[in-house]
Design an enzyme around this catalytic site. Structure first.
Site, PDB file in Angstrom:
ATOM      1  N   SER A 138       0.828  -1.274  -0.197  1.00 47.55           N
ATOM      2  CA  SER A 138       0.049  -0.016   0.101  1.00 47.55           C
ATOM      3  C   SER A 138       0.869   1.313   0.192  1.00 47.55           C
ATOM      4  O   SER A 138       2.089   1.183   0.403  1.00 47.55           O
ATOM      5  CB  SER A 138      -0.722  -0.006   1.114  1.00 47.55           C
ATOM      6  OG  SER A 138      -1.476   1.268   1.366  1.00 47.55           O
ATOM      7  N   TYR A 151      -1.706  -1.631  10.430  1.00 45.24           N
ATOM      8  CA  TYR A 151      -1.862  -1.708   9.059  1.00 45.24           C
ATOM      9  C   TYR A 151      -0.719  -1.497   8.364  1.00 45.24           C
ATOM     10  O   TYR A 151      -0.111  -1.958   7.578  1.00 45.24           O
ATOM     11  CB  TYR A 151      -3.332  -1.334   8.626  1.00 45.24           C
ATOM     12  CG  TYR A 151      -3.520  -1.397   7.219  1.00 45.24           C
ATOM     13  CD1 TYR A 151      -3.161  -0.417   6.313  1.00 45.24           C
ATOM     14  CD2 TYR A 151      -3.843  -2.553   6.539  1.00 45.24           C
ATOM     15  CE1 TYR A 151      -3.543  -0.419   5.098  1.00 45.24           C
ATOM     16  CE2 TYR A 151      -3.861  -2.552   5.246  1.00 45.24           C
ATOM     17  CZ  TYR A 151      -3.551  -1.506   4.420  1.00 45.24           C
ATOM     18  OH  TYR A 151      -3.742  -1.434   2.970  1.00 45.24           O
TER      19      TYR A 151
HETATM   20  N1  LIG Z   1      -8.667  -0.603  -1.228  1.00 47.79           N
HETATM   21  C1  LIG Z   1      -7.491   0.130  -0.593  1.00 47.79           C
HETATM   22  O1  LIG Z   1      -7.931   1.340  -0.529  1.00 47.79           O
HETATM   23  C2  LIG Z   1      -6.329  -0.283  -0.459  1.00 47.79           C
HETATM   24  C3  LIG Z   1      -6.180  -1.865  -0.508  1.00 47.79           C
HETATM   25  N2  LIG Z   1      -4.838  -2.265  -0.492  1.00 47.79           N
HETATM   26  C4  LIG Z   1      -4.503  -3.704  -0.225  1.00 47.79           C
HETATM   27  O2  LIG Z   1      -5.201  -4.379  -1.349  1.00 47.79           O
HETATM   28  C5  LIG Z   1      -5.623  -5.873  -1.108  1.00 47.79           C
HETATM   29  C6  LIG Z   1      -6.757  -6.076  -1.388  1.00 47.79           C
HETATM   30  O3  LIG Z   1      -7.685  -5.298  -0.493  1.00 47.79           O
HETATM   31  P1  LIG Z   1      -9.203  -4.631  -1.275  1.00 47.79           P
HETATM   32  O4  LIG Z   1      -9.431  -5.448  -2.394  1.00 47.79           O
HETATM   33  O5  LIG Z   1      -9.118  -3.290  -1.183  1.00 47.79           O
HETATM   34  O6  LIG Z   1     -10.184  -5.161   0.027  1.00 47.79           O
HETATM   35  P2  LIG Z   1     -11.510  -6.004  -0.262  1.00 47.79           P
HETATM   36  O7  LIG Z   1     -11.922  -6.126   1.256  1.00 47.79           O
HETATM   37  O8  LIG Z   1     -12.323  -5.546  -1.152  1.00 47.79           O
HETATM   38  O9  LIG Z   1     -10.826  -7.602  -0.569  1.00 47.79           O
HETATM   39  C7  LIG Z   1     -10.189  -8.153   0.212  1.00 47.79           C
HETATM   40  C8  LIG Z   1      -9.994  -9.645  -0.455  1.00 47.79           C
HETATM   41  O10 LIG Z   1      -9.132 -10.510   0.529  1.00 47.79           O
HETATM   42  C9  LIG Z   1     -10.079 -11.570   0.972  1.00 47.79           C
HETATM   43  N3  LIG Z   1      -9.901 -11.960   2.323  1.00 47.79           N
HETATM   44  C10 LIG Z   1      -9.926 -11.117   3.342  1.00 47.79           C
HETATM   45  N4  LIG Z   1      -9.875 -11.648   4.595  1.00 47.79           N
HETATM   46  C11 LIG Z   1      -9.510 -13.026   4.125  1.00 47.79           C
HETATM   47  C12 LIG Z   1      -9.088 -14.125   4.840  1.00 47.79           C
HETATM   48  N5  LIG Z   1      -8.989 -14.161   6.499  1.00 47.79           N
HETATM   49  N6  LIG Z   1      -8.926 -15.349   4.292  1.00 47.79           N
HETATM   50  C13 LIG Z   1      -8.834 -15.393   2.907  1.00 47.79           C
HETATM   51  N7  LIG Z   1      -9.134 -14.249   2.060  1.00 47.79           N
HETATM   52  C14 LIG Z   1      -9.663 -12.933   2.888  1.00 47.79           C
HETATM   53  C15 LIG Z   1     -11.578 -11.196   0.538  1.00 47.79           C
HETATM   54  O11 LIG Z   1     -12.456 -12.473   0.350  1.00 47.79           O
HETATM   55  P3  LIG Z   1     -13.283 -13.003   1.375  1.00 47.79           P
HETATM   56  O12 LIG Z   1     -14.069 -11.909   2.132  1.00 47.79           O
HETATM   57  O13 LIG Z   1     -14.276 -13.963   0.446  1.00 47.79           O
HETATM   58  O14 LIG Z   1     -12.589 -13.856   2.292  1.00 47.79           O
HETATM   59  C16 LIG Z   1     -11.618 -10.333  -0.490  1.00 47.79           C
HETATM   60  O15 LIG Z   1     -11.229 -11.379  -1.848  1.00 47.79           O
HETATM   61  C17 LIG Z   1      -5.156  -5.802   0.737  1.00 47.79           C
HETATM   62  O16 LIG Z   1      -3.872  -6.340   0.834  1.00 47.79           O
HETATM   63  C18 LIG Z   1      -5.064  -4.465   1.168  1.00 47.79           C
HETATM   64  O17 LIG Z   1      -4.545  -4.129   2.127  1.00 47.79           O
HETATM   65  C19 LIG Z   1      -3.878  -1.516  -0.314  1.00 47.79           C
HETATM   66  C20 LIG Z   1      -3.793   0.051  -0.438  1.00 47.79           C
HETATM   67  C21 LIG Z   1      -5.195   0.526  -0.710  1.00 47.79           C
HETATM   68  C1  LIG Z   2      -4.343   3.271   4.019  1.00 49.35           C
HETATM   69  C2  LIG Z   2      -4.674   2.272   3.044  1.00 49.35           C
HETATM   70  O1  LIG Z   2      -3.856   1.278   2.488  1.00 49.35           O
HETATM   71  C3  LIG Z   2      -5.903   2.619   2.289  1.00 49.35           C
HETATM   72  N1  LIG Z   2      -6.392   1.245   1.948  1.00 49.35           N
HETATM   73  C4  LIG Z   2      -5.760   3.549   1.540  1.00 49.35           C
HETATM   74  O2  LIG Z   2      -4.555   3.511   0.758  1.00 49.35           O
HETATM   75  O3  LIG Z   2      -6.640   4.130   1.123  1.00 49.35           O
END
Ligand SMILES: NC(=O)C1=CN([C@@H]2O[C@H](COP(=O)(O)OP(=O)(O)OC[C@H]3O[C@@H](n4cnc5c(N)ncnc54)[C@H](OP(=O)(O)O)[C@@H]3O)[C@@H](O)[C@H]2O)C=CC1
Ligand SMILES: CC(=O)[C@H](N)C(=O)O
Length: 258
Positions: A138, A151
């Protein structure tokens, strides 16, 4: 026949990465908790892109889960040349207001599952002339983010771990990249428990998961070390390199405080 294994593939950035790879004809192994969602996505991808897709519904925050994923791949003879460690989430709020158990569960998924899955699948990845690891961190990896302190720290871990093994694996055919998105329109803010006010602020700067995935996959195949989607996010990350830490942390604090 080779596969890309994507964690967190049921929605958000992981689902968009799955779509992006399927559109390039890549066979997929989808891993997350939601079996119904994974099956619906599997059928849709097969129908639209004529690729092979399998899924495993498992909670990756369980300590034994990465080994179970590896066992699943071995028992099905899945040949894997792309590993996308994407699954992760944040817990928003003052450190002391979140239970230690919740903190530890998040750290397991965001950090240890990335390590364990990479360790378990690296021998498979090294069998190929070219293979790829894409770890999702991130923009939060580049600085402290009060109210998302653990985080952000977990994402800094992912960034440095990724850069370290990238150099260790030079010459092995395994290319290692780190995708560092900024705010992206997914369920992240809801799962993190962010207030509506913050969700609105975050939305102002958010990119689509499709754009993040397109840039991330392109950077992975171009062997980039760090992939920061979006000009504004690149500027913000550059600013963290030359602004005093207390300035960028104060900005982050004002952005994310309750
Ligand atoms: N959105 C944002 O602003 C940002 C996101 N990120 C990173 O991107 C990545 C994806 O996040 P994002 O797509 O935004 O979030 P979402 O919550 O939309 O998706 C998260 C995904 O991870 C899966 N997941 C969550 N917990 C578990 C678990 N315990 N076991 C298996 N699968 C799991 C969920 O599926 P299910 O619920 O079916 O398990 C889902 O497919 C993360 O690492 C996040 O930190 C980084 C920067 C910014
Ligand atoms: C702090 C984070 O990773 C958040 N998902 C973001 O970038 O907005």
């Amino acid at each position: 026949m080779t596969y890309a294994l994507i964690t967190g593939a049921s929605k958000g950035i992981g689902k968009s990465i799955a779509e992006e790879l399927a559109a390039k004809g890549k066979n997929l192994l989808l891993v997350s908790r939601s079996e119904e969602t994974l099956n619906e996505l599997r059928l849709s991808l097969i129908q639209r892109y004529n690729v092979h897709v399998a899924y495993l519904a498992i909670d990756l925050s369980a300590a034994e889960a990465p080994q179970l994923v590896s066992n699943w791949c071995t028992s099905n003879n899945y040949s894997i040349d792309v590993l996308v460690n994407n699954a992760g989430y944040g817990l928003w709020g003052p450190f002391e207001k979140v239970s230690l158990e919740s903190h530890q569960e998040m750290l397991q998924l965001n950090m240890l599952t990335v390590v364990q899955l990479t360790y378990a699948l690296l021998p498979e990845l090294k069998k190929h002339a070219s293979s790829y690891i894409l770890n999702v961190a991130s923009t939060a990896a580049y600085q402290a983010v009060p109210t998302l302190s653990l985080y952000a720290a977990s994402k800094s871990f992912v960034l440095l771990f990724t850069r370290g093994i990238r150099l260790e694996l030079e010459g092995t055919g395994v290319s290692v990249s780190c995708l560092c998105p900024g705010p992206t329109s997914t369920d992240f803010v809801t799962r993190a428990g962010m207030s509506l006010a913050i969700q609105k602020k975050s939305d102002t700067f958010s990119m689509t998961s499709e754009a993040v995935a397109r840039i991330g996959v392109r950077g992975m195949y171009n062997h980039k070390a760090e992939i920061i989607p979006g000009l504004l996010n690149k500027i913000i990350v550059a600013a963290t390199a030359w602004l005093p830490k207390y300035v960028t942390e104060k900005i982050a604090n004002d952005l994310y405080k309750k």
